[in-house]
Design a protein around this motif. Structure first.
Motif, PDB file in Angstrom:
ATOM      1  N   CYS A  75      -7.588   4.949  -4.808  1.00 26.71           N
ATOM      2  CA  CYS A  75      -6.796   5.356  -3.544  1.00 26.71           C
ATOM      3  C   CYS A  75      -7.103   3.920  -3.074  1.00 26.71           C
ATOM      4  O   CYS A  75      -7.858   2.956  -2.595  1.00 26.71           O
ATOM      5  N   ASP A  76      -5.410   3.662  -2.065  1.00 23.59           N
ATOM      6  CA  ASP A  76      -5.694   2.525  -1.728  1.00 23.59           C
ATOM      7  C   ASP A  76      -5.700   2.820  -0.269  1.00 23.59           C
ATOM      8  O   ASP A  76      -4.630   3.319   0.512  1.00 23.59           O
ATOM      9  N   ILE A  77      -7.202   2.638   0.772  1.00 22.37           N
ATOM     10  CA  ILE A  77      -6.980   3.288   1.924  1.00 22.37           C
ATOM     11  C   ILE A  77      -6.256   2.324   2.737  1.00 22.37           C
ATOM     12  O   ILE A  77      -7.016   3.480   4.531  1.00 22.37           O
ATOM     13  N   THR A  78      -5.812   1.743   3.325  1.00 20.74           N
ATOM     14  CA  THR A  78      -5.135   0.744   4.165  1.00 20.74           C
ATOM     15  C   THR A  78      -3.629   1.373   3.717  1.00 20.74           C
ATOM     16  O   THR A  78      -2.600   0.849   4.106  1.00 20.74           O
ATOM     17  N   ASN A  79      -3.070   2.578   2.790  1.00 18.79           N
ATOM     18  CA  ASN A  79      -1.702   2.584   2.845  1.00 18.79           C
ATOM     19  C   ASN A  79      -1.617   4.096   3.418  1.00 18.79           C
ATOM     20  O   ASN A  79      -2.543   4.995   2.671  1.00 18.79           O
ATOM     21  N   GLU A  80      -1.299   4.407   4.531  1.00 21.53           N
ATOM     22  CA  GLU A  80      -1.291   5.720   5.052  1.00 21.53           C
ATOM     23  C   GLU A  80      -0.894   7.002   4.393  1.00 21.53           C
ATOM     24  O   GLU A  80      -1.409   7.915   4.481  1.00 21.53           O
ATOM     25  N   ALA A  81       0.492   6.691   3.675  1.00 16.43           N
ATOM     26  CA  ALA A  81       0.982   7.873   2.601  1.00 16.43           C
ATOM     27  C   ALA A  81      -0.321   8.103   1.343  1.00 16.43           C
ATOM     28  O   ALA A  81      -0.529   9.324   0.606  1.00 16.43           O
ATOM     29  N   GLY A  82      -0.810   7.322   0.868  1.00 21.49           N
ATOM     30  CA  GLY A  82      -2.195   7.152   0.267  1.00 21.49           C
ATOM     31  C   GLY A  82      -3.279   8.242   0.417  1.00 21.49           C
ATOM     32  O   GLY A  82      -3.497   8.967   0.104  1.00 21.49           O
ATOM     33  N   VAL A  83      -2.966   7.515   1.513  1.00 20.26           N
ATOM     34  CA  VAL A  83      -4.190   8.408   1.925  1.00 20.26           C
ATOM     35  C   VAL A  83      -4.271  10.327   2.054  1.00 20.26           C
ATOM     36  O   VAL A  83      -4.845  10.950   2.539  1.00 20.26           O
TER      37      VAL A  83
END
Length: 247
Positions: A65-73
């Motif tokens: 996950c890219d934890i800077t991406n809200e949807a990804g988190v």
């Protein structure tokens, strides 16, 4: 018989594959927790560590996950809900580091570093707290950085982001104190071993104990803070640096 005070608990470690993240994952495994290993792209290393955890008798899950991406988190936490049905512990360990002269530092680079460290901790902590607070229990530990206390050339982005982690820790500790969730910050300093190429030269000087630290020096403090018995420790910034910095 080995005590397992976290038996049945689920712990998410962001950046959980190498160095301090790996040490934290194994320490919490020893305490009885099932482990969610987050990585941005290192699936092969994460899967190898997951197998090691499972060989020790605990469940392990790998999530990229890219934890800077809200949807990804949000998707990552939904996956944790689906697999485990709970989350008890969050270790905000993921970080980027680097060294650039401040006047040459691009805004994109500033945002990249502060995004992973601070925005990632915000998004993951928010998602975790929505689950922990409603259940009346949780442990959040975030990694600070000694450069935000000592100051360091060419690391304004890192020092600023890590200083923000302390502010976030204190704010969340106060806001969620009545819910059974503790929130603390651990600040490693001068941890030796193989470092990522992007980590830079690090902080000069030797700790007063006469040696560099190892990841397990940090994970032992994380282990303590994540135990159910540590409910009276919250809002704290705990330095693990062999005396390199004395508050």
């Amino acid at each position: 018989m080995t005590a397992t005070p976290m038996l049945g608990h689920v712990a998410l470690i962001t950046g959980g594959v190498r160095r301090i993240g790996r040490a934290c994952a194994l320490a919490l495994t020893e305490e009885g927790a099932d482990i969610v290993l987050h990585a941005r792209s290192s699936r092969e290393e994460a899967e190898a560590l997951a197998q090691e955890i499972e060989a020790r008798g605990r469940r392990a899950m790998v999530t990229l996950c890219d934890i800077t991406n809200e949807a990804g988190v949000e998707a990552m936490f939904a996956e944790i809900d689906l697999v485990f049905g709970r989350l008890d512990i969050l270790v905000n360990n993921a970080a980027l580091r680097g060294e650039e002269p401040f006047t040459d530092m691009s805004y994109a680079r500033w945002k990249e570093i502060t995004g992973v460290v601070l925005d990632g901790a915000f998004l993951c902590s928010r998602a975790a707290l929505r689950r922990m607070a409603s259940r009346g229990y949780g442990r959040i530990v975030s990694m600070g950085g000694v450069s935000s206390h000592l100051g360091a050339k060419e690391r304004a982005h890192v020092g600023t982001a890590k200083a923000g982690i302390i502010g976030l820790t204190r704010a969340l500790a106060v806001e969620f104190a009545a819910t059974g969730v503790t929130v603390n910050c651990v600040v490693p300093g001068k941890i030796g071993g193989k470092r990522a190429a992007t980590a830079g030269k690090g902080i000069a000087g030797m700790p007063i104990v006469g040696r560099e630290g190892v990841p397990e020096d940090v994970s032992e403090v994380v282990r303590l803070l994540c135990r159910p018995a540590s409910s009276f420790i919250t809002g704290q910034t705990i330095h693990v640096n062999g005396g390199l910095f004395l508050p």
